[in-house]
Design a protein around this motif. Structure first.
Motif, PDB file in Angstrom:
ATOM      1  N   LYS A 150      45.775   0.668  76.177  1.00  0.00           N
ATOM      2  CA  LYS A 150      46.518   1.319  77.260  1.00  0.00           C
ATOM      3  C   LYS A 150      47.797   0.553  77.563  1.00  0.00           C
ATOM      4  CE  LYS A 150      42.625   3.249  79.908  1.00  0.00           C
ATOM      5  NZ  LYS A 150      41.923   3.174  81.206  1.00  0.00           N
ATOM      6  N   ALA A 151      47.679  -0.760  77.665  1.00  0.00           N
ATOM      7  CA  ALA A 151      48.834  -1.590  77.998  1.00  0.00           C
ATOM      8  C   ALA A 151      49.917  -1.496  76.916  1.00  0.00           C
ATOM      9  CB  ALA A 151      48.398  -3.043  78.175  1.00  0.00           C
ATOM     10  N   LEU A 152      49.494  -1.338  75.681  1.00  0.00           N
ATOM     11  CA  LEU A 152      50.434  -1.262  74.567  1.00  0.00           C
ATOM     12  C   LEU A 152      50.986   0.145  74.345  1.00  0.00           C
ATOM     13  CD1 LEU A 152      48.395  -3.451  72.054  1.00  0.00           C
ATOM     14  CD2 LEU A 152      50.607  -4.076  73.054  1.00  0.00           C
ATOM     15  N   SER A 153      50.368   1.132  74.999  1.00  0.00           N
ATOM     16  CA  SER A 153      50.720   2.534  74.733  1.00  0.00           C
ATOM     17  C   SER A 153      51.172   3.247  75.996  1.00  0.00           C
ATOM     18  CB  SER A 153      49.517   3.259  74.114  1.00  0.00           C
ATOM     19  OG  SER A 153      48.991   2.562  73.016  1.00  0.00           O
ATOM     20  N   GLY A 154      51.797   2.497  76.894  1.00  0.00           N
ATOM     21  CA  GLY A 154      52.204   3.064  78.166  1.00  0.00           C
ATOM     22  C   GLY A 154      53.180   4.210  78.065  1.00  0.00           C
TER      23      GLY A 154
ATOM     24  N   MET B 216      40.258  -1.047  68.439  1.00  0.00           N
ATOM     25  CA  MET B 216      40.975  -1.097  69.720  1.00  0.00           C
ATOM     26  C   MET B 216      40.822  -2.454  70.392  1.00  0.00           C
ATOM     27  SD  MET B 216      37.769  -0.058  70.048  1.00  0.00           S
ATOM     28  CE  MET B 216      37.814   1.693  69.662  1.00  0.00           C
ATOM     29  N   LEU B 217      39.787  -3.209  70.002  1.00  0.00           N
ATOM     30  CA  LEU B 217      39.584  -4.568  70.501  1.00  0.00           C
ATOM     31  C   LEU B 217      40.049  -5.619  69.496  1.00  0.00           C
ATOM     32  CD1 LEU B 217      35.963  -4.246  71.977  1.00  0.00           C
ATOM     33  CD2 LEU B 217      38.119  -4.229  73.246  1.00  0.00           C
ATOM     34  N   GLU B 218      39.848  -5.339  68.216  1.00  0.00           N
ATOM     35  CA  GLU B 218      40.128  -6.325  67.175  1.00  0.00           C
ATOM     36  C   GLU B 218      41.598  -6.364  66.774  1.00  0.00           C
ATOM     37  OE1 GLU B 218      36.400  -6.427  64.326  1.00  0.00           O
ATOM     38  OE2 GLU B 218      36.887  -4.343  64.845  1.00  0.00           O
ATOM     39  N   ASN B 219      42.230  -5.211  66.684  1.00  0.00           N
ATOM     40  CA  ASN B 219      43.636  -5.154  66.278  1.00  0.00           C
ATOM     41  C   ASN B 219      44.352  -4.056  67.064  1.00  0.00           C
ATOM     42  OD1 ASN B 219      46.076  -5.435  64.990  1.00  0.00           O
ATOM     43  ND2 ASN B 219      45.244  -5.345  62.913  1.00  0.00           N
ATOM     44  N   PRO B 220      44.425  -4.198  68.397  1.00  0.00           N
ATOM     45  CA  PRO B 220      45.016  -3.140  69.228  1.00  0.00           C
ATOM     46  C   PRO B 220      46.495  -2.896  68.960  1.00  0.00           C
ATOM     47  CG  PRO B 220      44.612  -5.121  70.526  1.00  0.00           C
ATOM     48  CD  PRO B 220      43.931  -5.325  69.207  1.00  0.00           C
ATOM     49  N   LYS B 221      47.231  -3.938  68.563  1.00  0.00           N
ATOM     50  CA  LYS B 221      48.660  -3.737  68.298  1.00  0.00           C
ATOM     51  C   LYS B 221      48.875  -2.803  67.122  1.00  0.00           C
ATOM     52  CE  LYS B 221      50.337  -8.116  70.198  1.00  0.00           C
ATOM     53  NZ  LYS B 221      51.029  -9.393  69.923  1.00  0.00           N
ATOM     54  N   ARG B 222      48.129  -3.027  66.049  1.00  0.00           N
ATOM     55  CA  ARG B 222      48.258  -2.165  64.868  1.00  0.00           C
ATOM     56  C   ARG B 222      47.770  -0.754  65.172  1.00  0.00           C
ATOM     57  NH1 ARG B 222      50.866  -0.007  60.928  1.00  0.00           N
ATOM     58  NH2 ARG B 222      49.652   0.451  59.029  1.00  0.00           N
ATOM     59  N   LEU B 223      46.656  -0.651  65.904  1.00  0.00           N
ATOM     60  CA  LEU B 223      46.137   0.678  66.246  1.00  0.00           C
ATOM     61  C   LEU B 223      47.122   1.426  67.125  1.00  0.00           C
ATOM     62  CD1 LEU B 223      43.858   2.738  66.110  1.00  0.00           C
ATOM     63  CD2 LEU B 223      42.801   1.609  68.081  1.00  0.00           C
TER      64      LEU B 223
ATOM     65  N   LEU C  89      48.757   5.084  66.335  1.00  0.00           N
ATOM     66  CA  LEU C  89      48.629   6.225  67.239  1.00  0.00           C
ATOM     67  C   LEU C  89      49.995   6.741  67.657  1.00  0.00           C
ATOM     68  CD1 LEU C  89      45.662   5.165  69.571  1.00  0.00           C
ATOM     69  CD2 LEU C  89      45.618   6.623  67.536  1.00  0.00           C
ATOM     70  N   ARG C  90      50.907   5.837  67.983  1.00  0.00           N
ATOM     71  CA  ARG C  90      52.248   6.248  68.376  1.00  0.00           C
ATOM     72  C   ARG C  90      52.923   7.020  67.244  1.00  0.00           C
ATOM     73  NH1 ARG C  90      53.559   1.966  70.061  1.00  0.00           N
ATOM     74  NH2 ARG C  90      53.529   2.307  72.316  1.00  0.00           N
ATOM     75  N   HIS C  91      52.784   6.526  66.030  1.00  0.00           N
ATOM     76  CA  HIS C  91      53.403   7.187  64.873  1.00  0.00           C
ATOM     77  C   HIS C  91      52.874   8.601  64.712  1.00  0.00           C
ATOM     78  CE1 HIS C  91      54.822   7.940  60.806  1.00  0.00           C
ATOM     79  NE2 HIS C  91      53.586   8.262  60.480  1.00  0.00           N
ATOM     80  N   TYR C  92      51.556   8.778  64.757  1.00  0.00           N
ATOM     81  CA  TYR C  92      50.996  10.103  64.490  1.00  0.00           C
ATOM     82  C   TYR C  92      51.122  11.038  65.670  1.00  0.00           C
ATOM     83  CZ  TYR C  92      49.244   8.621  59.981  1.00  0.00           C
ATOM     84  OH  TYR C  92      49.185   8.194  58.687  1.00  0.00           O
ATOM     85  N   ILE C  93      51.073  10.524  66.889  1.00  0.00           N
ATOM     86  CA  ILE C  93      51.221  11.392  68.056  1.00  0.00           C
ATOM     87  C   ILE C  93      52.646  11.918  68.156  1.00  0.00           C
ATOM     88  CG2 ILE C  93      51.276  11.398  70.584  1.00  0.00           C
ATOM     89  CD1 ILE C  93      48.836   9.504  70.480  1.00  0.00           C
TER      90      ILE C  93
END
Length: 215
Positions: A20-24, A197-204, A208-212
């Motif tokens: 959430k924090a990374l995808s505001g 989402m816990l192990e590599n949230p930055k990459r995830l 998500l941003r790319h595909y959304i």
């Protein structure tokens, strides 16, 4: 695009906190399954019906549905309902049918040290609020092939590579048919097992941003 995010069995909303924090900048709604619902649902289909009624009520609509593990199976069921108007489905560590043991690890060894106790506590806390029949639906044979193949929009499937990107059966162990592989856009995320989402949230978050945001 507006997105609905669903977690997997025995999970809690906090698993999404860092994402959430990374995808505001993304318009995402993170749904929680109340205990009064999970204690009476006896199948994924019943839980899917509750999500459809709860999240899509009063004219609410979502362009993208994102599901982790069992949440991805719910996403598949909802994506097949054309009346909901979903345009894109993103699966995170979701099995179409039971995968090989390579994919059964919850966390990488490194993340087990940092996250293992908290994740274990979460799973134990939530397990008592899940019906035995719902649990067994994922222990026994299940097959979402027909559900997947009926979807007429893009379906992205993200899996942790278990820190073994060169493992020769990385794709084979997902137990997908040739037609299912053509229906899915497979993405493997490094430094992650079942909880990216816990192990590599930055990459995830980047994925998500790319595909959304992609047309």
């Amino acid at each position: 695009m507006k997105g609905l995010v669903l977690y997997g069995m025995h999970c809690q909303l906090w698993i999404w906190d860092e994402l959430k924090a990374l995808s505001g900048d993304l318009d995402l709604t993170f749904l929680e399954y109340p205990h009064e619902v999970t204690t009476v649902c006896h199948s994924v289909h019943e839980l899917s019906e509750w999500v459809a009624k709860s999240a899509f009520s009063n004219g609410q609509a979502y362009d993208v549905i994102i599901g982790h593990s069992m949440g991805g199976n719910i996403a598949l069921e909802l994506s097949g309902l054309k009346a909901l108007g979903i345009k894109k489905t993103i699966l995170i560590e979701t099995s179409i049918r039971p995968s090989a043991p390579f994919y059964h690890n919850l966390l990488t060894e490194q993340h087990q040290i940092a996250l293992g106790e908290r994740v274990k506590r979460m799973l134990e806390e939530e397990r008592v609020f899940t019906t035995q029949s719902l649990k067994e639906s994922f222990r026994n044979a299940f097959d979402y092939s027909n559900t997947l193949m009926a979807i007429d929009h893009q379906v992205i499937a993200i899996y942790g590579d278990r820190n073994q990107p060169d493992y020769p059966d990385l794709i084979r162990d997902l137990n997908l048919s040739e037609s299912e592989m053509k229906q899915l856009e497979l993405i493997f995320i490094e430094d992650a097992c079942h909880m990216p989402m816990l192990e590599n949230p930055k990459r995830l978050s980047k994925l998500l941003r790319h595909y959304i945001k992609a047309d």
